[in-house]
Design a protein around this motif. Structure first.
Motif, PDB file in Angstrom:
ATOM      1  N   LYS A  32       0.720  -1.144  -0.073  1.00 27.94           N
ATOM      2  CA  LYS A  32      -0.142  -0.179   0.005  1.00 27.94           C
ATOM      3  C   LYS A  32       0.753   1.326   0.207  1.00 27.94           C
ATOM      4  N   THR A  33       0.509   2.131  -0.833  1.00 18.96           N
ATOM      5  CA  THR A  33       1.227   3.476  -0.898  1.00 18.96           C
ATOM      6  C   THR A  33       0.774   4.190   0.272  1.00 18.96           C
ATOM      7  N   GLN A  60       5.444   1.949 -11.106  1.00 15.91           N
ATOM      8  CA  GLN A  60       5.463   0.534 -10.546  1.00 15.91           C
ATOM      9  C   GLN A  60       6.715  -0.003 -10.187  1.00 15.91           C
ATOM     10  N   LEU A  73       4.630  -2.311  -5.940  1.00 14.70           N
ATOM     11  CA  LEU A  73       4.319  -1.112  -5.283  1.00 14.70           C
ATOM     12  C   LEU A  73       3.770  -0.098  -6.392  1.00 14.70           C
ATOM     13  N   ASP A  74       2.556   0.211  -6.194  1.00 13.64           N
ATOM     14  CA  ASP A  74       2.241   1.269  -7.282  1.00 13.64           C
ATOM     15  C   ASP A  74       2.160   2.648  -6.967  1.00 13.64           C
ATOM     16  N   TYR A  75       2.806   3.478  -7.386  1.00 18.56           N
ATOM     17  CA  TYR A  75       2.734   4.854  -6.831  1.00 18.56           C
ATOM     18  C   TYR A  75       2.850   5.826  -7.952  1.00 18.56           C
ATOM     19  N   GLN A  76       2.864   7.265  -7.638  1.00 18.91           N
ATOM     20  CA  GLN A  76       2.778   8.130  -8.628  1.00 18.91           C
ATOM     21  C   GLN A  76       4.411   9.058  -8.507  1.00 18.91           C
TER      22      GLN A  76
END
Length: 86
Positions: A32-33, A60, A73-76
């Motif tokens: 989780k981000t 990612q 891990l997905d993030y911006q």
């Protein structure tokens, strides 16, 4: 005809035995981000290349932890390809 039915049943039984021997699918953990994320990175598998993209883009990170479990891990992230950036 009985020989045909017996052969067909044997074929089905053999196929199901070989299907049971396949390796189980690996379980990927989706992190989780948030403001702070503790990452236990032992080996980096892949990361998103943001070169040539402008603005905030999704990225990612795929990695293995020290127990050889795969994480995603997905993030911006801010892209590095904006023409007006210095």
């Amino acid at each position: 005809m009985k020989l045909f039915a017996l052969g067909f049943a044997a074929l089905l039984a053999t196929g199901s035995v070989f299907a049971a021997d396949t390796a189980p699918a690996t379980h990927v953990i989706h992190d989780k981000t948030g403001f702070f994320v503790h990452l236990d990175v032992a080996k980096l598998l892949s990361s998103t290349d943001t070169y040539g993209q402008c603005g905030v883009v999704p990225a990612q990170l795929r990695y293995l932890d020290h127990q050889d479990r795969e994480h995603v891990l997905d993030y911006q992230v801010q892209g590095t390809g904006c023409a007006n950036d210095n």
